[in-house]
Design a protein around this motif. Structure first.
Motif, short mmCIF file in Angstrom:
data_model
loop_
_atom_site.label_atom_id
_atom_site.label_comp_id
_atom_site.label_asym_id
_atom_site.label_seq_id
_atom_site.Cartn_x
_atom_site.Cartn_y
_atom_site.Cartn_z
N UNK A 240 0.82 -1.23 0.00
CA UNK A 240 0.00 0.00 0.00
C UNK A 240 0.85 1.27 0.00
N UNK A 241 2.11 1.17 0.39
CA UNK A 241 3.02 2.33 0.34
C UNK A 241 3.15 2.90 -1.07
N UNK A 242 2.89 2.07 -2.08
CA UNK A 242 3.01 2.53 -3.47
C UNK A 242 1.65 2.69 -4.14
N UNK A 243 0.62 2.93 -3.32
CA UNK A 243 -0.77 2.89 -3.81
C UNK A 243 -1.05 3.82 -5.01
N UNK A 244 -0.29 4.93 -5.13
CA UNK A 244 -0.57 5.88 -6.22
C UNK A 244 0.57 5.87 -7.25
N UNK A 245 1.34 4.80 -7.25
CA UNK A 245 2.46 4.68 -8.21
C UNK A 245 2.10 3.59 -9.21
N UNK A 246 2.07 3.94 -10.48
CA UNK A 246 1.87 2.90 -11.51
C UNK A 246 2.54 3.32 -12.81
N UNK A 247 3.02 2.32 -13.53
CA UNK A 247 3.65 2.55 -14.84
C UNK A 247 5.11 2.96 -14.77
N UNK A 248 5.68 2.91 -13.55
CA UNK A 248 7.04 3.44 -13.37
C UNK A 248 8.10 2.33 -13.37
N UNK A 249 9.29 2.70 -13.78
CA UNK A 249 10.44 1.81 -13.66
C UNK A 249 11.45 2.48 -12.74
N UNK A 250 11.71 1.82 -11.63
CA UNK A 250 12.62 2.38 -10.63
C UNK A 250 13.99 1.72 -10.77
N UNK A 251 14.99 2.52 -11.16
CA UNK A 251 16.35 1.98 -11.28
C UNK A 251 16.98 1.92 -9.89
N UNK A 252 17.50 0.75 -9.56
CA UNK A 252 18.20 0.57 -8.28
C UNK A 252 19.61 0.14 -8.68
N UNK A 253 20.46 1.12 -8.92
CA UNK A 253 21.67 0.85 -9.69
C UNK A 253 22.91 1.62 -9.24
N UNK A 254 22.86 2.18 -8.03
CA UNK A 254 24.04 2.92 -7.55
C UNK A 254 24.39 4.12 -8.41
N UNK A 255 23.43 4.55 -9.23
CA UNK A 255 23.66 5.74 -10.07
C UNK A 255 24.05 5.43 -11.50
N UNK A 256 24.10 4.14 -11.89
CA UNK A 256 24.56 3.75 -13.23
C UNK A 256 23.85 4.54 -14.34
N UNK A 257 22.52 4.62 -14.25
CA UNK A 257 21.76 5.29 -15.33
C UNK A 257 21.64 6.80 -15.10
N UNK A 258 22.24 7.30 -14.01
CA UNK A 258 22.18 8.75 -13.77
C UNK A 258 23.35 9.46 -14.46
N UNK A 259 24.33 8.67 -14.98
CA UNK A 259 25.53 9.31 -15.55
C UNK A 259 25.18 10.05 -16.83
#
Ligand SMILES: NC(=O)c1ccc[n+]([C@@H]2O[C@H](COP(=O)([O-])OP(=O)(O)OC[C@H]3O[C@@H](n4cnc5c(N)ncnc54)[C@H](OP(=O)(O)O)[C@@H]3O)[C@@H](O)[C@H]2O)c1
Length: 259
Positions: A240-259
């Motif tokens: 339920x913590x993500x109740x209003x989140x849909x369609x998203x892709x969350x990168x958990x990557x230590x910043x790899x895709x932030x470069x």
């Protein structure tokens, strides 16, 4: 409507007591971890994969986990998996984690190998999502969490995994499409895009000193991920913590895709 809403404790927001979760690819690596995390949050977890002996070992180690043999590329197996969840009350959470990759230069990859990657990583995920969403929408709620990859967001070079990258890119896109299509029926669809984490899939990379150094150099946080560093993203999107989140892709990557 108030700005504060009903008061909830932080642990209540991610409490999964009474929920039924299905985790594919739970016989090893990230899926094994996901099954344990959901079970510890209170869910009853159907742990699915082909290697049933591994699933039975897992179920013996952690309360709340039930082993279920399933080849996700087999339509009948997928239907039986969701039917078993129905017997338990109906699937509330589906984690589409089963995955496969082959490292091959595109010029050396056969069409059969390309198709196999798409079959496991995309088509099976689509089929299970549809089966689960039918059940979820009848009850007006459900959370699907797809395990994509940073390689679905950025190119893999110098690692040669174009088929896998195409498959994971499709997972990111499918996540958006299914989320938008099912939003009004209460079914949320999100994805996690992990960076580099230790597992059978990445053993060749992470056991190799020069490859490990390359990952360290190219990750802003300077190291591969630790399996437990995916727990928060999973619980957010599944609960339920993500109740209003849909369609998203969350990168958990230590910043790899932030470069
Ligand atoms: N580790 C990483 O760094 C990383 C990064 C980004 C994304 N990912 C993604 O994370 C997911 C888990 O991968 P992992 O790293 O944990 O690798 P892993 O240890 O090799 O786990 C893969 C899992 O998928 C299952 N699987 C493969 N084919 C299947 C099939 N036909 N039917 C049912 N289950 C099948 C395997 O179980 P059986 O062989 O027992 O069937 C195994 O449990 C994958 O989707 C992968 O693409 C991993």
């Amino acid at each position: 409507m108030t700005a504060t809403g009903p008061a909830q404790t932080p642990s209540h927001v991610i409490d999964l007591t009474g929920r039924v979760a299905v985790v594919t690819g739970a016989s090893s690596g990230l899926g094994r971890r996901f099954a344990v995390v959901l079970a510890r949050a209170g869910a009853t977890v159907l742990a699915a994969a082909r290697r049933e002996d591994r699933l039975k070992e897992l179920a013996a180690e952690q309360d709340g986990i039930l082993p279920h043999r399933c080849d996700v590329t087999d339509e009948t197996d997928c239907m039986a998996l969701i039917a078993r969840a129905e017997e338990l009350g109906g699937v509330d959470i589906l984690v589409n984690n089963a995955g496969w990759a082959e490292s091959l230069p595109a010029l050396e990859q056969s069409v059969a190998s390309f198709r196999k990657t798409l079959d496991i990583d995309v088509t099976a995920l689509f089929q299970l999502s549809v089966l689960a969403a039918r059940s979820m929408s009848q009850r007006g709620a459900g959370a699907i969490v797809n395990i994509a990859s940073i390689l679905g967001l950025v190119a893999s070079a110098p690692v040669t995994q174009s088929a896998y990258g195409a498959a994971k890119g499709a997972v990111v896109s499918l996540t958006r499409h299914l989320a938008a299509e099912w939003a009004r029926s209460g079914v949320r669809v999100n994805a996690i895009a992990p960076g580099w984490f230790p597992s059978e899939l990445t053993a060749d990379m992470l056991d190799d000193d020069s490859a490990r150094r390359w990952i360290g150099r190219n990750t802003p946080m300077g190291r591969p991920g630790r399996p437990e560093e995916l727990d928060g993203a999973l619980l957010l999107l599944a609960s339920p913590g993500g109740a209003y989140i849909t369609g998203q892709t969350l990168a958990v990557d230590g910043g790899w895709t932030a470069r």
